[in-house]
Design a protein around this motif. Structure first.
Motif, PDB file in Angstrom:
ATOM      1  N   GLN A 162       0.871  -1.175   0.000  1.00  0.00           N
ATOM      2  CA  GLN A 162       0.000   0.000   0.000  1.00  0.00           C
ATOM      3  C   GLN A 162       0.907   1.225   0.000  1.00  0.00           C
ATOM      4  O   GLN A 162       1.554   1.535   1.000  1.00  0.00           O
ATOM      5  CB  GLN A 162      -0.892  -0.023   1.240  1.00  0.00           C
ATOM      6  N   GLU A 163       0.981   1.895  -1.141  1.00  0.00           N
ATOM      7  CA  GLU A 163       1.921   2.996  -1.305  1.00  0.00           C
ATOM      8  C   GLU A 163       1.341   4.311  -0.811  1.00  0.00           C
ATOM      9  O   GLU A 163       0.176   4.616  -1.051  1.00  0.00           O
ATOM     10  CB  GLU A 163       2.324   3.131  -2.772  1.00  0.00           C
ATOM     11  N   GLY A 164       2.188   5.075  -0.130  1.00  0.00           N
ATOM     12  CA  GLY A 164       1.855   6.428   0.295  1.00  0.00           C
ATOM     13  C   GLY A 164       2.850   7.390  -0.320  1.00  0.00           C
ATOM     14  O   GLY A 164       3.710   6.988  -1.111  1.00  0.00           O
ATOM     15  N   ALA A 165       2.757   8.656   0.053  1.00  0.00           N
ATOM     16  CA  ALA A 165       3.664   9.656  -0.504  1.00  0.00           C
ATOM     17  C   ALA A 165       5.105   9.419  -0.053  1.00  0.00           C
ATOM     18  O   ALA A 165       6.041   9.572  -0.839  1.00  0.00           O
ATOM     19  CB  ALA A 165       3.214  11.050  -0.091  1.00  0.00           C
TER      20      ALA A 165
ATOM     21  N   ASN B 125       5.904   6.743   2.787  1.00  0.00           N
ATOM     22  CA  ASN B 125       6.045   5.382   3.293  1.00  0.00           C
ATOM     23  C   ASN B 125       5.081   4.436   2.600  1.00  0.00           C
ATOM     24  O   ASN B 125       4.099   4.861   1.989  1.00  0.00           O
ATOM     25  CB  ASN B 125       5.778   5.334   4.804  1.00  0.00           C
ATOM     26  N   ALA B 126       5.356   3.158   2.755  1.00  0.00           N
ATOM     27  CA  ALA B 126       4.471   2.115   2.239  1.00  0.00           C
ATOM     28  C   ALA B 126       4.206   1.119   3.361  1.00  0.00           C
ATOM     29  O   ALA B 126       5.017   0.950   4.273  1.00  0.00           O
ATOM     30  CB  ALA B 126       5.116   1.395   1.059  1.00  0.00           C
ATOM     31  N   ILE B 127       3.059   0.464   3.280  1.00  0.00           N
ATOM     32  CA  ILE B 127       2.733  -0.633   4.181  1.00  0.00           C
ATOM     33  C   ILE B 127       2.850  -1.909   3.358  1.00  0.00           C
ATOM     34  O   ILE B 127       2.105  -2.110   2.404  1.00  0.00           O
ATOM     35  CB  ILE B 127       1.323  -0.479   4.771  1.00  0.00           C
TER      36      ILE B 127
ATOM     37  N   THR C 223       6.008  -1.133   7.929  1.00  0.00           N
ATOM     38  CA  THR C 223       5.932   0.229   7.407  1.00  0.00           C
ATOM     39  C   THR C 223       7.354   0.659   7.087  1.00  0.00           C
ATOM     40  O   THR C 223       8.181   0.799   7.991  1.00  0.00           O
ATOM     41  CB  THR C 223       5.308   1.195   8.427  1.00  0.00           C
TER      42      THR C 223
ATOM     43  N   SER D 190       9.970   2.982   4.042  1.00  0.00           N
ATOM     44  CA  SER D 190       9.949   4.113   3.112  1.00  0.00           C
ATOM     45  C   SER D 190       9.696   3.638   1.682  1.00  0.00           C
ATOM     46  O   SER D 190      10.035   2.505   1.316  1.00  0.00           O
ATOM     47  CB  SER D 190      11.272   4.886   3.174  1.00  0.00           C
ATOM     48  N   MET D 191       9.113   4.516   0.887  1.00  0.00           N
ATOM     49  CA  MET D 191       8.914   4.216  -0.534  1.00  0.00           C
ATOM     50  C   MET D 191      10.263   4.022  -1.222  1.00  0.00           C
ATOM     51  O   MET D 191      10.391   3.195  -2.129  1.00  0.00           O
ATOM     52  CB  MET D 191       8.122   5.341  -1.219  1.00  0.00           C
TER      53      MET D 191
ATOM     54  N   THR E 152       6.242  -0.461  12.327  1.00  0.00           N
ATOM     55  CA  THR E 152       7.442   0.362  12.124  1.00  0.00           C
ATOM     56  C   THR E 152       8.700  -0.314  12.665  1.00  0.00           C
ATOM     57  O   THR E 152       9.801   0.140  12.386  1.00  0.00           O
ATOM     58  CB  THR E 152       7.273   1.739  12.786  1.00  0.00           C
TER      59      THR E 152
END
Length: 138
Positions: free
Chosen positions: A17-20, A22-24, A38, A40-41, A132
Motif C-alpha cells: 500500500q503505497e503512500g507519498a 512510506n508504504a505498508i 511500514t 519508506s517508498m 514500524t
C-alpha cells in the motif's frame, strides 16, 4: 549476510500500500500468518519489492512485546500462540513463542514482566510488534 536479529520470517509479499513517503508492506508467512511492515517508498523501490516476491521480515527481539489475554492495541502485528521457552537472565529474559501458524518469535523482555505475566512454557500468549519495527530484506 548474517545479522544478529533473532526474528527472520520469510514469506511472499501479498500487498504493498503505497503512500507519498512510506508504504505498508504485507508479507504472507508459512502457516497463514501475515506480518506488516511500514517502510519508506525509497526502500520499496531499492529492494524491488512487488507482490509475489519472496522477502524476509526482520525484527530485533527487543522490539517484540508479549501479552496475555484479549489485547486491543493499535499494533498491526499480533501473533497468538504458546510460550515454548523462557531463558532467564539477571535483568531480562528471552521468551520464545510458537505462533498458531507455526512460526517462532523471540522477545527480550524484563524479568519483572516475565514474573508479572506468569510466562512459562505452555502459557498462551501473543507476540506484538509495531509495523514500524519490522524491517524487510530480500
Amino acid at each position: 549476510m548474517s545479522i544478529s536479529a533473532r526474528n527472520q520470517l520469510t514469506g511472499k509479499i501479498e500487498s504493498i500500500q503505497e503512500g507519498a513517503v512510506n508504504a505498508i508492506v504485507t508479507l504472507k508467512l508459512a502457516g497463514g500468518n501475515n506480518i506488516t511492515s511500514t517502510i519508506s517508498m525509497e526502500a520499496v523501490k531499492d529492494l524491488g519489492l512487488v507482490s509475489g516476491k519472496e522477502a524476509t521480515a526482520v525484527i530485533k527481539a527487543t522490539e517484540v512485546m508479549i501479552g496475555i489475554g484479549d489485547l486491543k492495541l493499535s499494533a498491526r502485528n499480533q501473533f497468538a500462540g504458546e510460550i515454548v521457552k523462557v531463558t532467564e537472565g539477571a535483568v531480562n529474559a528471552n521468551v520464545a513463542l510458537k505462533t498458531d501458524g507455526g512460526n517462532t518469535i523471540t522477545a527480550t523482555i524484563s524479568m519483572t514482566a516475565v514474573k508479572e505475566l506468569g510466562l512459562a512454557p505452555g502459557v498462551k500468549a501473543k507476540a506484538v510488534i509495531k509495523a514500524t519495527s519490522v524491517m524487510m530484506a530480500v
